[in-house]
Design a protein around this motif. Sequence first.
Motif, PDB file in Angstrom:
ATOM      1  N   PHE A 366      36.515  45.816  33.657  1.00  0.00           N
ATOM      2  CA  PHE A 366      37.399  46.890  33.228  1.00  0.00           C
ATOM      3  C   PHE A 366      37.565  46.955  31.716  1.00  0.00           C
ATOM      4  CE2 PHE A 366      38.659  46.267  37.704  1.00  0.00           C
ATOM      5  CZ  PHE A 366      38.400  47.555  38.150  1.00  0.00           C
ATOM      6  N   THR A 367      37.257  45.860  31.014  1.00  0.00           N
ATOM      7  CA  THR A 367      37.236  45.930  29.559  1.00  0.00           C
ATOM      8  C   THR A 367      36.186  46.941  29.111  1.00  0.00           C
ATOM      9  OG1 THR A 367      37.953  43.639  29.306  1.00  0.00           O
ATOM     10  CG2 THR A 367      36.819  44.627  27.441  1.00  0.00           C
ATOM     11  N   LEU A 368      35.000  46.885  29.735  1.00  0.00           N
ATOM     12  CA  LEU A 368      33.943  47.810  29.355  1.00  0.00           C
ATOM     13  C   LEU A 368      34.174  49.209  29.913  1.00  0.00           C
ATOM     14  CD1 LEU A 368      30.672  45.682  29.486  1.00  0.00           C
ATOM     15  CD2 LEU A 368      32.079  46.308  27.538  1.00  0.00           C
ATOM     16  N   VAL A 369      34.895  49.312  31.011  1.00  0.00           N
ATOM     17  CA  VAL A 369      35.237  50.645  31.511  1.00  0.00           C
ATOM     18  C   VAL A 369      36.020  51.406  30.444  1.00  0.00           C
ATOM     19  CG1 VAL A 369      36.570  51.939  33.215  1.00  0.00           C
ATOM     20  CG2 VAL A 369      35.154  50.018  33.952  1.00  0.00           C
ATOM     21  N   SER A 370      37.002  50.727  29.858  1.00  0.00           N
ATOM     22  CA  SER A 370      37.807  51.381  28.826  1.00  0.00           C
ATOM     23  C   SER A 370      37.097  51.423  27.483  1.00  0.00           C
ATOM     24  CB  SER A 370      39.153  50.658  28.662  1.00  0.00           C
ATOM     25  OG  SER A 370      38.949  49.325  28.235  1.00  0.00           O
ATOM     26  N   TYR A 513      42.111  42.591  22.430  1.00  0.00           N
ATOM     27  CA  TYR A 513      42.818  41.590  23.240  1.00  0.00           C
ATOM     28  C   TYR A 513      42.105  41.373  24.571  1.00  0.00           C
ATOM     29  CZ  TYR A 513      46.321  39.614  26.378  1.00  0.00           C
ATOM     30  OH  TYR A 513      46.969  38.834  27.315  1.00  0.00           O
ATOM     31  N   HIS A 514      41.792  42.452  25.268  1.00  0.00           N
ATOM     32  CA  HIS A 514      41.156  42.320  26.575  1.00  0.00           C
ATOM     33  C   HIS A 514      39.712  41.820  26.456  1.00  0.00           C
ATOM     34  CE1 HIS A 514      44.308  43.790  29.181  1.00  0.00           C
ATOM     35  NE2 HIS A 514      44.555  44.780  28.336  1.00  0.00           N
ATOM     36  N   THR A 515      39.022  42.184  25.371  1.00  0.00           N
ATOM     37  CA  THR A 515      37.656  41.695  25.172  1.00  0.00           C
ATOM     38  C   THR A 515      37.661  40.189  24.960  1.00  0.00           C
ATOM     39  OG1 THR A 515      36.997  43.810  24.211  1.00  0.00           O
ATOM     40  CG2 THR A 515      35.583  41.926  23.768  1.00  0.00           C
ATOM     41  N   LYS A 516      38.580  39.680  24.144  1.00  0.00           N
ATOM     42  CA  LYS A 516      38.676  38.233  23.924  1.00  0.00           C
ATOM     43  C   LYS A 516      39.079  37.524  25.209  1.00  0.00           C
ATOM     44  CE  LYS A 516      39.744  38.514  18.987  1.00  0.00           C
ATOM     45  NZ  LYS A 516      40.742  38.271  17.925  1.00  0.00           N
ATOM     46  N   LEU A 517      39.966  38.143  25.987  1.00  0.00           N
ATOM     47  CA  LEU A 517      40.374  37.563  27.267  1.00  0.00           C
ATOM     48  C   LEU A 517      39.180  37.465  28.213  1.00  0.00           C
ATOM     49  CD1 LEU A 517      43.091  36.629  28.566  1.00  0.00           C
ATOM     50  CD2 LEU A 517      43.199  38.887  29.648  1.00  0.00           C
TER      51      LEU A 517
END
Length: 526
Positions: A366-370, A513-517
């Motif tokens: 979902f990081t890449l979805v957004s 933030y979500h990419t690092k997570l």
Amino acid sequence: MNDNEVNKARRALLAGVGGISVAGISGCFGGGSDNGSTPLAPPPDSPTKPPITEPPITDVPEEPNSPEPPEVNESIFPSDGTHPPRGIHASFVEDPYTSRTLTWFTDGHDEPQSFIRYTQDESLVDKWGSGQALPQDMEVSEPSETFGVEVRTHRVTLRALDPDRSLFYQVGSDIGGWSGIHTLKPIPEESWRFVHFGDHGTTPNAQKVHDELLRHPADLCLIAGDLSYADGNQPVWDTWFDQNEPYLASHVMLAAAGNHENKDGSFKSSAGAFKSRLSHPQPGISVTASNPGSTFYSFDVGRVHFLVSSAGAVIEDFSLPEELINMEVDLSKAAIRRLAGEIDFIVILQHYPIWTDQAGRSPANFTLVSLQEQILVRYGVDLLLVGHDHIYQRSAPMSYGFRNPIGYMQVMAGTGGVSVRLFDDNGPQRWSESEFVGIGFVTYDVAPGVIRGNFWGAGPVGLDDESRQIVNEDFEIRDSFEVRKRSLASIKSAAVMPRDPKILLKDYSMIAYHTKLRNHRDEHGC
């Protein structure tokens, strides 16, 4: 460490292959942490099977009474000089037809000057091989430091080559030693072939993939990240390059960075091994002075435009905002050029998939979805080539998890051999058209208005954690598909201007933030 110690250490690493257990092939079978650095001895100069093209050709019997080979001048063949060249690999950083960049390594920091000598005169090669003559063309390499080891990286870019003739070359020096003679064939402009896979490593299965690749000659090799699985143990890169030299020295290769490349650097030097050892084109927007090299770039071959993305795999090098801006501008230009009739297809290569059915990772990243999907749909990307999940899965044309005839097709081939994974028990999602458990790669035959793909796969002994890592089947075509040139209406709808960076990056803090997570999760879960 002096040069002798460096050479001894490298030989010990390459020789330490005895007693490989099944458990040692991979550190994780369905979760946990892959360790694809189980080394193998370097492969022989030629594969055990004869080269083929599709469909396979039969063996040609040896001619009787063949003449004795001429006497050989040993100085032009591989030698144990003071600094023998190794890990030779070919790419391009400029024009894909009239230039080639050759990269290789020597141990230590006191190596003699290194050269490449070459010719495109095929009539000279036999004389060269027999020691009767040498090419007149020679260039001096540009040496540079190699991240993490006492090794020199050497690069030479040859320009103004005849795009219709093969390149014959060898690298090294009289003092350091010369490589063998390698051949790079020209890339045809109209009908040609490229190959794609990811997640390779140095395991026995990775070696099988390498050997099979030699049987399927291609004009371009694209690796979707996680090449060596060094994970910070830098000599493993030496093993990977040496192990794959038979293929990489005779095929043009370009690669995307993966999450395991991110483990090869620290903070500002993220992906240092990837950037220092591989030679790639520079991105359309210049990289900041503090970030030499790049993990994102684009190029054209024939009527296909390629964009290579990091997909945030190396976010610690602070290049992701620049990359997103670059991606938006690059794809907008490509879509407008497609409308003008200059190209037919737009293809993205990256490590991370957007949608997946691998066990433990479905249904989506979902990081890449957004982060990306709306960019792919906006500019009418035709193919998204990925790895990361160690399965083969191909989608129908899709967008946002649903089939869409004007969407992109995702081809996931994280099947380079580091390990074999399973699919989610819930079964494939509706966007999926083909699935396979095993190892392999995809060949893409490009012709006017169409790209035809074939996945060449080999299956494992069984599906339990141990036997799944033992592949004993022959490679066969397990999936075939076509991507055709879009309709004029679809091409027109995608030919739009890039968005303002302020709009594109307005949610960047949350994206980062979500990419690092995600990266942290994948670092501990392969």
